[in-house]
Design an enzyme around this catalytic site. Structure first.
Site, short mmCIF file in Angstrom:
data_model
loop_
_atom_site.label_atom_id
_atom_site.label_comp_id
_atom_site.label_asym_id
_atom_site.label_seq_id
_atom_site.Cartn_x
_atom_site.Cartn_y
_atom_site.Cartn_z
N GLU A 186 -35.63 8.61 -27.84
CA GLU A 186 -35.14 8.94 -28.85
C GLU A 186 -33.67 8.02 -29.15
OE1 GLU A 186 -34.82 10.77 -33.02
OE2 GLU A 186 -35.92 9.21 -32.11
N ASP A 218 -32.48 5.68 -27.22
CA ASP A 218 -31.87 4.04 -27.59
C ASP A 218 -32.72 3.83 -28.51
OD1 ASP A 218 -31.46 4.20 -25.02
OD2 ASP A 218 -33.07 4.06 -23.71
N LYS A 257 -6.61 18.66 -8.49
CA LYS A 257 -5.92 17.24 -8.09
C LYS A 257 -6.93 16.11 -7.99
CE LYS A 257 -1.61 14.62 -7.14
NZ LYS A 257 -1.56 13.27 -6.37
N LYS A 273 -0.63 19.67 -1.77
CA LYS A 273 -1.79 18.65 -1.83
C LYS A 273 -1.82 19.35 -0.47
CE LYS A 273 -1.35 14.43 -2.05
NZ LYS A 273 -0.13 13.59 -2.06
N CYS A 304 13.07 -8.64 15.05
CA CYS A 304 13.37 -10.68 15.97
C CYS A 304 14.14 -10.99 15.57
CB CYS A 304 11.63 -10.72 15.06
SG CYS A 304 12.52 -12.80 16.01
N CYS A 329 11.54 -17.98 12.78
CA CYS A 329 10.08 -16.83 12.74
C CYS A 329 8.81 -17.28 11.96
CB CYS A 329 10.51 -15.71 13.68
SG CYS A 329 9.36 -14.41 14.08
ZN LIG Z 1 9.85 -13.80 15.77
#
Ligand SMILES: [Zn+2]
Length: 671
Positions: free
Chosen positions: A33, A35, A112, A308, A420, A426
């Protein structure tokens, strides 16, 4: 009946049937109906295109027009909540709240949902706009996709305030998630890691017809409007339900904090049988008058908190440790794990943070380790099962040289990480800086992908981000992978980035410790690169939430000769080096410096933004140069100092009058 009347009748009938089926789970008619009526409406709309309405039920199937996600400003900033992890912390929250009022305070507890936050705007009861959270100030407009979500009403029922904003969470139920991933795997596409990622990915699909097929769902949890006709949050949720929204049936009004804790205890276990993911419980003060009295801290409301649930753990084998070099040269050790299921996802890698952490855990290759998933994207190793340690196992030896360029690593006393130092040669550092610079939240040079950026570097085209702005089309066309059209795209999107705000530029520079929020804070405090370059460490530290480490990092960056050159080149290229005037609404506060203190009806950031939009400046310390102190309730030492220095003290209403508005705070609540 005239065609238009019939169209309107069909639309309201179908929307009612839709609500009964999807929100109430009490179908009023058979699918056949439904549809049948839908087809009749589709035919009528096709014959009478003049009666088109984007909120017609026929639009729920999506359209094949490609979406474009423009960003738009939120009416009320979408703030996040402070987190708590234990009953003790909740008790402390309750004590802070209750000491302001006589007796106990009522709370509303809401599950949550682990999905995508959405803000839905209705004008005269009609859905006008749906925005994602974005950065909390601006979000992406995903209205077309949101219209396909059946549990989001397109037209509200009854006498609704207008305009009305509804906050909610768009989620993908487990069943839809599994089905979707099965299809993706069958099509040779990568599976989504978890329902939240899948929901976020779906919401950003370009084809809304595809979105319609994914079966997203939505829970409404926070109503906002100019003049709130309700006295409590709980009443507003009941009204929202009557308007047609789907509100979680598990939402509960609690008389005191003890009931809140009971609710949490129950759902910590019971949530595992829910057909969707939850990661905690939101606890809000029920009474609006009390909410207003409590106000906001710089970042979060004082009247709500998110509890949490404990992260889930899994146990697996550590296969190897690899080392990544970030754009700042920081080395991150990464654990490669035997794949294991954890909180609904397959985990193969985990962070080991730094050498200290490895030493602390005494984690070794071959060990059985415990992996935990918190809010982070990358899970972390939290412990080792020593009882299962293989014989002859040896302590892990941390690398001494950069795995990418071979430079000897350095580590200063106050740093947890090794670095580094070979900044200029680098490769991952150089490429990392470029990739960060072009990324979506930075300069958003979307015509240029990570791979292309890497190619540019390899071919010697780009060594610093400034080189991006002198690339020629000829040079691009010489790269084998790039054709005429994509060369134009790249150049266009590089050119477009010149309009990015100074805040973004500052973030894009990739200064160590300066994330998105910090960049914004610093940009708004100093307003221009010139001012920032001239700032002392003390002046930097005087900015809210800028500590010694950040201040020193910014100062060092600004005074490094290579960066001075880089910034000069970027300025020459036309990048925004000042907080732009386009956010300026007017100039009525020009030349005026404000300091904000005390509890106000909205977060300080909101007032700060407003003052800046009107040309004023906001400083965090009061001095004789301060023109006005905007003081809320419970103003302390700053108020005393203002009086001592003869600085004018104003309240919210006086500020509103100064900028020619009735009020800045007309019952506007922020969440
Ligand atoms: Zn490096």
């Amino acid at each position: 009946m005239k065609p238009n009347d019939r169209i309107l009748l069909l639309r309201s009938t179908l929307e009612r049937y839709n609500h009964a089926y999807y929100v109430l789970a009490q179908p009023l008619v058979s699918d056949a109906e439904f549809d049948h009526l839908l087809h009749e409406l589709q035919d009528l709309e096709a014959q009478h295109p003049e009666f088109f309405d984007a909120n017609s039920p026929t639009q729920r199937v999506g359209s094949d027009l490609s979406n474009e996600f423009v960003s738009a400003a939120h009416r009320y900033p979408m703030l996040s909540l402070g987190n708590v992890y234990s009953a003790e912390e909740l008790q402390a929250f309750d004590e802070r709240v209750c000491k302001q009022f006589d007796g106990t305070v009522e709370y509303v507890c809401e599950l949550k949902f682990d999905g995508v936050s959405i803000s839905l705007i209705y004008e005269r009861g009609q859905l006008q706009q749906a925005l994602t959270r974005g950065d909390g100030i601006r979000g992406d407009d995903v209205t077309v996709n949101v219209r396909t979500i059946r549990t989001i009403p397109l037209a509200l029922q009854g006498n609704v305030p207008s305009p009305l904003e509804m906050r909610g969470e768009i989620i993908l139920p487990h069943s839809s998630f599994q089905k979707m991933n099965e299809e993706r795997i069958a099509n040779g596409e990568p599976a989504f890691a978890n329902p939240r990622n899948a929901a976020a990915g779906t919401l950003k699909l370009l084809d809304s017809q595809q979105v319609a097929k994914r079966r997203l769902d939505n829970f409404a949890y926070h109503l906002l409007c100019e003049e709130m006709p309700f006295a409590t949050h709980y009443e507003s949720l009941q009204a929202a339900q009557a308007f047609g929204f789907k509100v979680s049936e598990h939402t509960r009004l609690c008389a005191n904090i003890a009931e809140v804790i009971d609710f949490i205890k129950h759902w910590d276990a019971a949530r595992k049988s829910l057909p969707y993911d939850t990661d905690g419980v939101v606890v809000k003060v029920n009474n609006y008058a009390q909410q207003r009295a409590l106000g906001y801290t710089a970042k979060t409301p004082r009247w709500a908190v998110a509890y949490k649930f404990a992260a889930e753990q899994a146990s697996t084998t550590l296969l190897a440790v690899s080392y990544q070099v970030g754009r700042t040269g920081a080395i991150t050790p990464v654990a490669n794990l035997e794949p294991v299921q954890l909180a609904g996802t397959t985990v193969k890698r985990a962070s080991l943070h730094n050498a200290d952490q490895i030493q602390l855990l005494d984690v070794r290759v071959g060990d059985k380790v415990f992996v935990e998933k918190g809010g982070e994207i990358i899970p972390k190793i939290v412990g080792v099962d020593i009882s299962l340690r293989p014989a002859h196992s040896e302590p892990l030896r941390y690398i001494t040289h950069c795995p990418e360029c071979g430079a000897a690593l350095v580590r200063s006393n106050d740093e947890a990480k090794h670095y580094c130092p070979n900044e200029e040669n680098c490769p991952p550092q150089i490429v990392g800086k470029i990739i960060h610079f072009i990324s979506r939240k930075a300069m958003n040079i979307d015509g240029l992908g990570e791979e292309t950026a890497e190619l540019f570097y390899q071919k010697g085209l780009v060594k610093t981000v400034a080189d991006l702005y002198s690339i020629s089309k000829e040079a691009l066309l010489q790269l084998e992978r790039i054709a005429e059209k994509s060369a134009e795209n790249i150049l266009q999107s590089i050119a477009k980035s010149k309009t990015m705000t100074f805040e973004r530029v500052l973030f894009a520079l990739g200064i160590r410790y300066v994330g998105e929020t910090t960049a914004k804070t610093i940009a708004r405090a100093f307003l221009s690169l010139d001012a920032l370059q001239n700032a002392s460490i003390e002046e930097l530290q005087a900015v809210d939430e800028v500590g010694e480490q950040i201040a020193k990092s910014v100062y060092d960056f600004m005074h490094n000769p290579k960066n001075v050159l880089l910034l000069f080149q970027l300025r020459e290229a036309g990048l925004q080096m000042e907080c732009s005037a386009n956010v300026l609404i007017n100039n009525v506060l020009q030349g005026k410096t404000f300091v904000i203190t005390g509890t106000l009806s909205q977060p300080r950031e909101a007032f700060k933004a407003r003052i800046e939009q009107c040309g004023g400046k906001v400083s965090s310390t009061i001095s004789s140069a301060t023109n006005y102190l905007l003081a809320g309730e419970k103003a302390g030492s700053k108020l005393a100092k203002a009086k001592q220095l003869g600085v004018a003290v104003i309240d919210e209403a006086q500020l509103a009058a100064m900028i020619g508005e009735q009020s800045i705070t007309t019952d506007k609540q922020l969440f």
